[in-house]
Every structure is written in structure tokens, then in C-alpha cells.
Design an enzyme around this catalytic site. Structure first.
Site, PDB file in Angstrom:
ATOM      1  N   GLU A  54       1.476  -0.220   9.950  1.00 56.66           N
ATOM      2  CA  GLU A  54       0.045  -0.530  10.000  1.00 56.66           C
ATOM      3  C   GLU A  54      -0.740   0.539  10.765  1.00 56.66           C
ATOM      4  O   GLU A  54      -1.689   0.256  11.490  1.00 56.66           O
ATOM      5  CB  GLU A  54      -0.201  -1.935  10.546  1.00 56.66           C
ATOM      6  N   GLY A  55      -0.287   1.778  10.594  1.00 56.79           N
ATOM      7  CA  GLY A  55      -0.929   2.920  11.227  1.00 56.79           C
ATOM      8  C   GLY A  55      -0.133   3.412  12.416  1.00 56.79           C
ATOM      9  O   GLY A  55       0.010   2.704  13.410  1.00 56.79           O
ATOM     10  N   THR A  56       0.410   4.620  12.319  1.00 56.02           N
ATOM     11  CA  THR A  56       1.191   5.203  13.410  1.00 56.02           C
ATOM     12  C   THR A  56       0.331   5.382  14.665  1.00 56.02           C
ATOM     13  O   THR A  56      -0.908   5.301  14.606  1.00 56.02           O
ATOM     14  CB  THR A  56       1.748   6.578  13.002  1.00 56.02           C
TER      15      THR A  56
ATOM     16  N   GLU B 273       3.651   4.166  -0.428  1.00 50.11           N
ATOM     17  CA  GLU B 273       4.446   4.691  -1.532  1.00 50.11           C
ATOM     18  C   GLU B 273       5.323   5.820  -1.014  1.00 50.11           C
ATOM     19  O   GLU B 273       5.139   6.285   0.125  1.00 50.11           O
ATOM     20  CB  GLU B 273       3.525   5.223  -2.636  1.00 50.11           C
TER      21      GLU B 273
ATOM     22  N   GLY C 130      -5.246  -6.411  10.842  1.00 50.02           N
ATOM     23  CA  GLY C 130      -3.806  -6.541  11.005  1.00 50.02           C
ATOM     24  C   GLY C 130      -3.281  -5.928  12.287  1.00 50.02           C
ATOM     25  O   GLY C 130      -2.248  -6.360  12.822  1.00 50.02           O
ATOM     26  N   ARG C 131      -3.982  -4.929  12.802  1.00 52.07           N
ATOM     27  CA  ARG C 131      -3.520  -4.268  14.030  1.00 52.07           C
ATOM     28  C   ARG C 131      -3.554  -5.194  15.233  1.00 52.07           C
ATOM     29  O   ARG C 131      -2.806  -4.996  16.193  1.00 52.07           O
ATOM     30  CB  ARG C 131      -4.359  -3.009  14.263  1.00 52.07           C
TER      31      ARG C 131
ATOM     32  N   LEU D 264       0.829  -1.207   0.000  1.00 49.50           N
ATOM     33  CA  LEU D 264       0.000   0.000   0.000  1.00 49.50           C
ATOM     34  C   LEU D 264       0.865   1.260   0.000  1.00 49.50           C
ATOM     35  O   LEU D 264       0.640   2.178  -0.781  1.00 49.50           O
ATOM     36  CB  LEU D 264      -0.928  -0.009   1.216  1.00 49.50           C
TER      37      LEU D 264
ATOM     38  N   GLN E  84      14.713  -0.685  45.295  1.00 52.51           N
ATOM     39  CA  GLN E  84      13.321  -0.338  45.019  1.00 52.51           C
ATOM     40  C   GLN E  84      13.137   0.254  43.627  1.00 52.51           C
ATOM     41  O   GLN E  84      12.145  -0.050  42.949  1.00 52.51           O
ATOM     42  CB  GLN E  84      12.816   0.651  46.076  1.00 52.51           C
TER      43      GLN E  84
END
Length: 384
Positions: A363-365, A127, A242-243, A125, A279
Site C-alpha cells: 500500500e505504498g513503500t 502487476e 487504506g494506509r 492493482l 540498563q
């Protein structure tokens, strides 16, 4: 709600973990260093049914649910995120798209060898000028009788250099904008498609991602997925599913980094005692474990919603957003716990650190996930 995995899910987790520990871990560092494509491991994943986990058995898949899918991707990524994304691309971005939108003939002829692991798929997808703005496609497909002639450049095609099949988005009618994009099922063994370069990446280095060129590539109309002009809808539907895979990958990276830091903190001594006793370190490990569990539950919720046929768009974006940021945060803290050793390639946390970053981008920021989530929760009648 039952948070306990079924016996089947536990068996799947054990199978994936055994494979990752015995087969994947020994070569992970070397493959990362030298960008070695794991051809034999990919073949073995196919034999185990990991390349078409949720695909119907009728089309060569394992016929399992998306919870199983998330478990396998997490276990692979816990050891080597490259194997996780290779499997995720084939499962989510290719097989899912073909099973959802393909004709019966396409499913039997093209999906079956992909889901059974006999062949490998990729998704194309992005480009040079179309990243988050996925509708800004410049790759064109011009009708020529019963064929289309495709020309253009595609970026970041993971699995691309080794793929037999690529789901390619190309513009068939520029005047219609996003409604002028069509999805083609590319056979990479035909002339006209080539690898321009294999990207030298920060992380997931043995999962090859390429820039690819189409030069008068001719493709028959029978290899359109869906119908002409349906490509953008297909791409967005595929990415929503896909996410879940990328969220699972991020959980696996975080789990691997956490385990390495926890085990190191138990044996590394300073001021006469293991640093786990301090700690500051103990609290950091506690936060790691808590965030990872939350990320895993978000991922499983998205998978379960998909399995039940419910709306899962917001759930998948929430899972990817939180899991990817958890992976980056956990890997950063793991390097800190290792101190100067965390900066050395002798230890695995620097690889987890490099691998984690991409989960916030592809797959999407994270910014796109927040956009998706905000749109979904602001719909009338929506609930968080």
C-alpha cells in the site's frame, strides 16, 4: 484534544482483544508455518462486525468510525498480523471503495454481503511491471458491446484465492495513460479468472496473496465502479484510506513484539538477575514503548481527521511511514532481547519480525510515503 478512548472505543478494543487472545492466538504459529487460510476465523470476524467496521449499517456494516477501525486492526495484528491484513483489505480497499464510488444498486447487491462478512473482497492493482508505478497498467479491458473483455496478469492479490469480489484496475484506453484506467467489480465465480500461484511469503503467511490471471474474462458495463477512466483516481483514494489500516497493523505488530520482549526480559536471567534490570535492555524497552505510543497517536490522528471529513492524506502517509518503520525496528530489537531464542520459531518474536517487513512495502513503500508527504507539506498553506 482528548487522548482518552470513549467507553464505546474501550468496549470495541476489549471485544477485539478477547477474540484475538481466545480465538486467534492458539493457532497463529501453526497457520503461519503451514500457510493455512483461517476460514473459520474470517467467518467469526464477519459475525463480530470486523469486516465492514466503518460501513453504514444500511449496507451491512457496523456503522462505526475509523478510530474503531484502527483499534480492531491493531488488536488483531498484535496477535496475528495475517488476520489484521485480511480484515484491512476487506474494509479499506474493498468496502470503502464500493461505499464511496458505488451506485446504490452496487452498494446493496455487492457491498452488503462484503461488509456483513458473508462474502470476502480483494483489491487488484499491482502487476509484474506496475508496483510503485501504479499507472503502468498492462492488463487490458476491451469494449465489446455492453461488455468488456479483460486480459492480463495481476500480482500480490491479498485475499484473492478466497475472494468473491475483486476491485480490479485495468486499462481501457492506453492512449490516455493513467486517465485510461478503469475499475471493475469482478465476480470471481465467473469463468476467465484464475489463481496462477499462491505466493510463498516471508511473513503474513496465512493471509494468502496470489498472482491471478484474466483470460478473456467478460464483464458487463454495469460492474464498472465509478465511470470509465476513473480507475486511477479510485485506486489512489482507496489507498489513502487504506494506509490508516496498515499503520494500525504495524502498531499492532510492534505492540505484540514489545510485550513479548518485555515479559521475556522479566524472567530471563543472566549474571544472577533478570535481564530487564540491565540498563541496555531497560532503555531499549523504553524506546520501544515511546515509539509505539507515537505511532499509535499518529494513526489515531489520521483516523480522526478522516472521521471529521478533513484532509488526511499527509496524516495517513505519516502514520504508515512511522508506524511501519517502528514495527520493523521494534521487532528487530525484540529478537535481540530474546538473543538466540529470538531466532527460534518456538518464540513469537521471529514471526513478528517477519510480519513487520511487509508494512514498509505494501500500500505504498516507505519511499512512496515520503514522496506523498513531501508533496502535501509543500503545498501552499500546508501545515505539518
Amino acid at each position: 484534544m482528548d487522548f482518552v478512548l470513549s467507553e464505546d472505543h474501550q468496549f470495541i478494543r476489549k471485544t477485539a482483544r478477547d477474540f484475538a487472545e481466545k480465538e486467534v492466538r492458539p493457532s497463529a504459529a501453526e497457520r503461519d508455518r503451514d500457510r493455512i487460510w483461517p476460514a473459520e476465523l474470517v467467518r467469526k470476524m464477519g459475525a463480530l462486525g470486523f469486516m465492514g467496521i466503518a460501513v453504514s449499517e444500511a449496507y451491512g456494516g457496523s456503522g462505526l468510525d475509523y478510530i474503531s477501525y484502527a483499534i480492531v486492526i491493531e488488536e488483531l495484528s498484535r496477535v496475528d498480523a495475517s488476520l489484521g491484513v485480511i480484515a484491512s483489505v476487506n474494509n479499506s480497499l474493498v468496502c470503502y471503495g464500493l461505499e464511496t464510488f458505488g451506485t446504490e444498486e452496487q452498494k446493496r447487491a455487492i457491498l452488503t454481503p462484503l461488509a456483513s462478512g458473508q462474502q470476502l473482497g480483494a483489491f487488484s492493482l499491482s502487476e509484474p511491471g506496475a508496483g510503485s508505478d501504479a499507472a503502468a497498467q498492462k492488463t487490458t479491458a476491451v469494449r465489446d458491446g455492453d461488455y468488456y473483455v479483460i486480459n492480463g496478469i495481476k500480482n500480490w492479490v491479498t485475499n484473492g484465492p478466497h475472494a468473491d469480489t475483486i476491485l480490479l484496475m485495468a486499462m481501457t484506453d492506453p492512449a490516455r495513460g493513467s486517465k485510461g484506467i478503469t475499475c471493475f467489480i469482478v465476480d470471481t465465480h465467473q469463468p476467465g479468472v484464475s489463481v496462477v500461484k499462491n505466493e510463498d511469503k516471508l511473513g503474513i503467511r496465512s493471509a494468502h496473496s496470489a498472482q491471478m490471471a484474466y483470460d478473456n474474462y467478460r464483464i458487463h458495463k454495469s460492474r464498472i465502479l465509478g465511470t470509465e477512466g476513473m480507475g486511477f483516481k479510485i485506486a489512489m483514494t482507496i489507498l489513502n484510506a487504506g494506509r490508516i489500516g496498515i499503520a494500525a497493523q504495524a502498531v499492532g505488530i510492534a505492540q505484540g513484539a514489545y510485550e513479548a520482549a518485555r515479559d521475556y526480559a522479566k524472567v530471563r536471567e543472566q549474571f544472577g538477575q533478570p535481564i530487564a534490570n540491565f540498563q541496555a535492555v531497560g532503555f531499549t524497552l523504553a524506546d520501544m514503548a515511546t515509539r509505539i505510543k507515537a505511532a499509535r497517536l499518529l494513526t489515531w490522528e489520521a483516523a480522526a481527521r478522516k472521521d471529521r471529513g478533513e484532509d488526511y492524506i499527509a496524516a495517513a502517509s505519516m502514520a504508515k511511514l512511522f508506524a511501519s518503520e517502528t514495527a520493523m525496528w521494534t521487532a528487530t530489537k525484540a529478537v535481540q532481547i530474546f538473543g538466540s531464542n529470538g531466532y527460534s520459531k518456538e518464540y513469537p518474536v521471529e514471526r513478528f519480525f517477519r510480519d513487520a517487513k511487509i508494512t514498509e512495502i505494501y500500500e505504498g513503500t516507505s519511499e512512496i510515503q515520503r514522496l506523498v508527504i513531501s508533496r502535501e507539506i509543500l503545498k501552499e498553506g500546508a501545515t505539518a
